[in-house]
Scaffold this active site. Sequence first.
Site, short mmCIF file in Angstrom:
data_model
loop_
_atom_site.label_atom_id
_atom_site.label_comp_id
_atom_site.label_asym_id
_atom_site.label_seq_id
_atom_site.Cartn_x
_atom_site.Cartn_y
_atom_site.Cartn_z
N ASP A 45 0.82 -1.21 0.00
CA ASP A 45 0.00 0.00 0.00
C ASP A 45 0.86 1.26 0.00
OD1 ASP A 45 -2.32 -1.44 -0.11
OD2 ASP A 45 -2.81 -1.24 2.02
N GLY A 46 2.00 1.21 0.67
CA GLY A 46 2.90 2.36 0.68
C GLY A 46 3.41 2.69 -0.71
N ASN A 122 -5.09 8.35 2.14
CA ASN A 122 -5.38 7.65 3.39
C ASN A 122 -5.83 8.60 4.49
OD1 ASN A 122 -5.01 5.03 2.64
ND2 ASN A 122 -3.15 4.69 3.80
N GLU A 123 -4.93 9.51 4.91
CA GLU A 123 -5.26 10.38 6.03
C GLU A 123 -4.29 11.54 6.12
OE1 GLU A 123 -2.12 8.04 6.85
OE2 GLU A 123 -3.95 6.93 7.40
#
Length: 266
Positions: A45-46, A122-123
């Site tokens: 995901d990174g 994501n955030e």
Amino acid sequence: MKFAIQSRNDQLSNRLMEEAKGYLTDFGLVFDEDEPEIVLSIGGDGTLLHAFHKYQHRLQDTAFVGIHTGHLGFYADWKPEEMEKLVISIARTEYEVIEYPLLEVTINYRNLEKSATYLALNESTIKSSEVTLVVDVELNGEHFERFRGDGLCMSTPSGSTAYNKALGGAIIHPSLPAMQLAEMASINNRVFRTVGAPLVLPNHHKCVLTPVKGPDFMLTIDHLQLLHKDVKSVEYVVAQERVRFARFRPFPFWKRVHDSFIDSDI
């Protein structure tokens, strides 16, 4: 079709990258790192977060698809042994486009007319450069609370399974255009109070954080860490832009949640 590849840069990911590049060019696709129509992310995901930020100026024209070379990711559909099948699908199949909501973060500065705006997949988190973060939380122009604690995290629905979940936030299906504000170690006693629960905000809401103590903040935008000085306020809204994923087969969100957090063998 033009394509690009983002690798995690470990041995396996780099080998798969070279194989995918060779296969796709053999099928007549054009390798173009500047204006790709599809970006293949090989890693975790990174790795896809890096690819997203690299091509965030092309969100309307670029779709992403991922091969995970580690643990199952929320953005990576395919396993390494399925790479040839994926390449054939990219070359010969009309893919379905799935869109996920994004977070727009705007930092306004004191005594300056300019501001800085970012997109997060994501955030975004905010922490004080001092010991305790003290900010006023405003929702749609109305004061909601004065927060004191370690920090705050605003996440997207797809990012709700990441840091937000570790903070006790809810998991939100990415078909819902929303954002979620979660607390980090808030101070709650007889003198200071916060709501003490995550807030799920719909896409027509705006959240503004205004510093009460200290104008310097450490902000994260996904994997990026940024120190902002002389901050007047930080604004969060659900972005108008959306990230596009290329789907060649079903990839149910709740199955990903189950396989990641429960047990794929049960």
